[in-house]
Scaffold this active site. Structure first.
Site, PDB file in Angstrom:
ATOM      1  N   LYS A   1     -25.122  60.785  21.626  1.00  9.28           N
ATOM      2  CA  LYS A   1     -25.645  60.293  20.343  1.00  9.28           C
ATOM      3  C   LYS A   1     -25.767  61.382  19.283  1.00  9.28           C
ATOM      4  O   LYS A   1     -25.772  62.568  19.588  1.00  9.28           O
ATOM      5  CB  LYS A   1     -26.973  59.570  20.569  1.00  9.28           C
TER       6      LYS A   1
ATOM      7  N   ARG B   1     -28.328  54.878  30.344  1.00  7.11           N
ATOM      8  CA  ARG B   1     -27.075  54.258  29.902  1.00  7.11           C
ATOM      9  C   ARG B   1     -26.166  55.354  29.369  1.00  7.11           C
ATOM     10  O   ARG B   1     -26.512  56.015  28.385  1.00  7.11           O
ATOM     11  CB  ARG B   1     -27.384  53.223  28.814  1.00  7.11           C
TER      12      ARG B   1
HETATM   13  C1  7PJ Z   1     -27.942  51.738  23.397  1.00  8.06           C
HETATM   14  C2  7PJ Z   1     -27.509  50.463  23.744  1.00  8.06           C
HETATM   15  C3  7PJ Z   1     -29.154  52.229  23.977  1.00  8.06           C
HETATM   16  C4  7PJ Z   1     -29.315  50.128  25.148  1.00  8.06           C
HETATM   17  C5  7PJ Z   1     -26.138  51.326  22.325  1.00  8.06           C
HETATM   18  C6  7PJ Z   1     -24.182  54.060  21.648  1.00  8.06           C
HETATM   19  C7  7PJ Z   1     -24.708  53.078  20.672  1.00  8.06           C
HETATM   20  N1  7PJ Z   1     -28.178  49.653  24.622  1.00  8.06           N
HETATM   21  N2  7PJ Z   1     -26.373  50.220  23.052  1.00  8.06           N
HETATM   22  N3  7PJ Z   1     -29.794  51.382  24.846  1.00  8.06           N
HETATM   23  N4  7PJ Z   1     -27.054  52.281  22.518  1.00  8.06           N
HETATM   24  N5  7PJ Z   1     -30.000  49.369  26.008  1.00  8.06           N
HETATM   25  O1  7PJ Z   1     -23.945  53.767  22.818  1.00  8.06           O
HETATM   26  O2  7PJ Z   1     -23.983  55.219  21.192  1.00  8.06           O
HETATM   27  O3  7PJ Z   1     -29.633  53.330  23.703  1.00  8.06           O
HETATM   28  S1  7PJ Z   1     -24.747  51.417  21.261  1.00  8.06           S
END
Ligand code: 7PJ
Length: 271
Positions: free
Chosen positions: A214, A248
């Protein structure tokens, strides 16, 4: 004594179109399926399949389009690997169809922004529901970011959303909360949330954290998005130390190592 459980690793499987021709759009589900299988063999416990970019600033996609992208991939992965399949969607109709072909988790980055319908699908299908903290829509979420105490505000808003999910029939044991790093957050907000993650873990729901690659890691290190493994691993380790039950990530094998080592140390620190 209560030993904290081994953290789960959720691998990210994005299903996005790879070519445009004659006004038609050609999706290649095979590439996404192959990627999911690779992440599964790297040790992913969960595969999070998403057909709509939810990055801050991104444009929305129709339910029809999203279904066309994710269903073939979920169907194939659910039948061919051991990982539990999660569907990354904010649309109830997408979640319902995804559950029919094998998705067991609904990952909602809108925190039930559009009402209880997504939670009702979780209740009907028995799927687990991840409530990720966010404000506004992907298009406008970075425009006006104001918190009093960011951790207290995020905790309160997550608890409210969890209450709405439970009112819609989702058992509390099936609800996950997620601070939503990078979603309506400044770098300082992300750091504060990671530093004080135990306060979110103490709310009683399992916590998922998604720091992978990120922009706050880029802001701290100067590293471009394709070169943030070290920063991501550090954030994964700190999230696990802070009580995250799952992380994740894009880079499953390496982040799994970081999570395992952090977990072993956290257990020792727990006494
Ligand atoms: C997240 C997500 C997160 C959950 C994204 C990226 C942006 N779902 N979807 N938590 N981030 N649960 O993956 O950079 O932090 S999209």
């Amino acid at each position: 004594m209560h030993l904290r459980p081994t953290p789960l690793v959720m691998g990210i499987v994005n299903v996005t179109p790879d070519s445009f021709s004659d006004g038609g759009r050609f999706l290649d589900p095979h590439a996404a399926i192959a990627h999911g299988l690779a992440l599964s063999s790297e040790g992913a416990d969960i595969l999070d399949v998403g057909g709509e970019s939810t990055r801050p600033g991104s444009a929305p996609v129709s339910a029809q389009e999203e279904l066309a992208r994710v269903l073939p991939v979920i169907r194939a992965l659910a039948g061919r690997c051991h990982a539990v399949i999660s569907v990354d969607t904010t649309k109830p109709e997408v979640a319902r169809e995804a559950a029919k072909v094998g998705a067991k988790i609904i990952n909602d980055v809108s925190m039930l922004r559009d009402g209880p319908a997504l939670a009702e699908v979780a209740a009907e299908t028995g799927a687990e529901l991840v409530l990720m903290h966010s404000r506004g829509t992907p298009a406008d979420m970075q425009d006006d970011i104001r918190y009093g105490d960011v951790v207290e505000d995020v905790a309160r808003e997550l608890l409210e959303a969890a209450g709405r999910a439970e009112a819609a029939g989702v058992d509390a044991s099936r609800v996950w909360i997620d601070p939503g790093l990078g979603f309506a957050k400044t770098v300082e907000h992300n750091l504060e949330l990671l530093a004080r993650l135990p306060e979110l873990a103490a709310l009683g729901y399992r916590v998922l954290v998604g720091p992978s690659r990120k922009s706050f890691i880029g802001a701290l290190t100067g590293a471009p998005v394709n070169d943030r493994l070290g920063g991501s691993a550090a954030a994964v380790a700190l999230a696990v130390m802070g009580g995250a039950a799952a992380v994740r990530v894009h880079d499953v094998a390496i982040m799994r190592q970081a999570a395992i080592v952090a977990h072993a140390v956290a257990r020792r620190a727990d006494g």
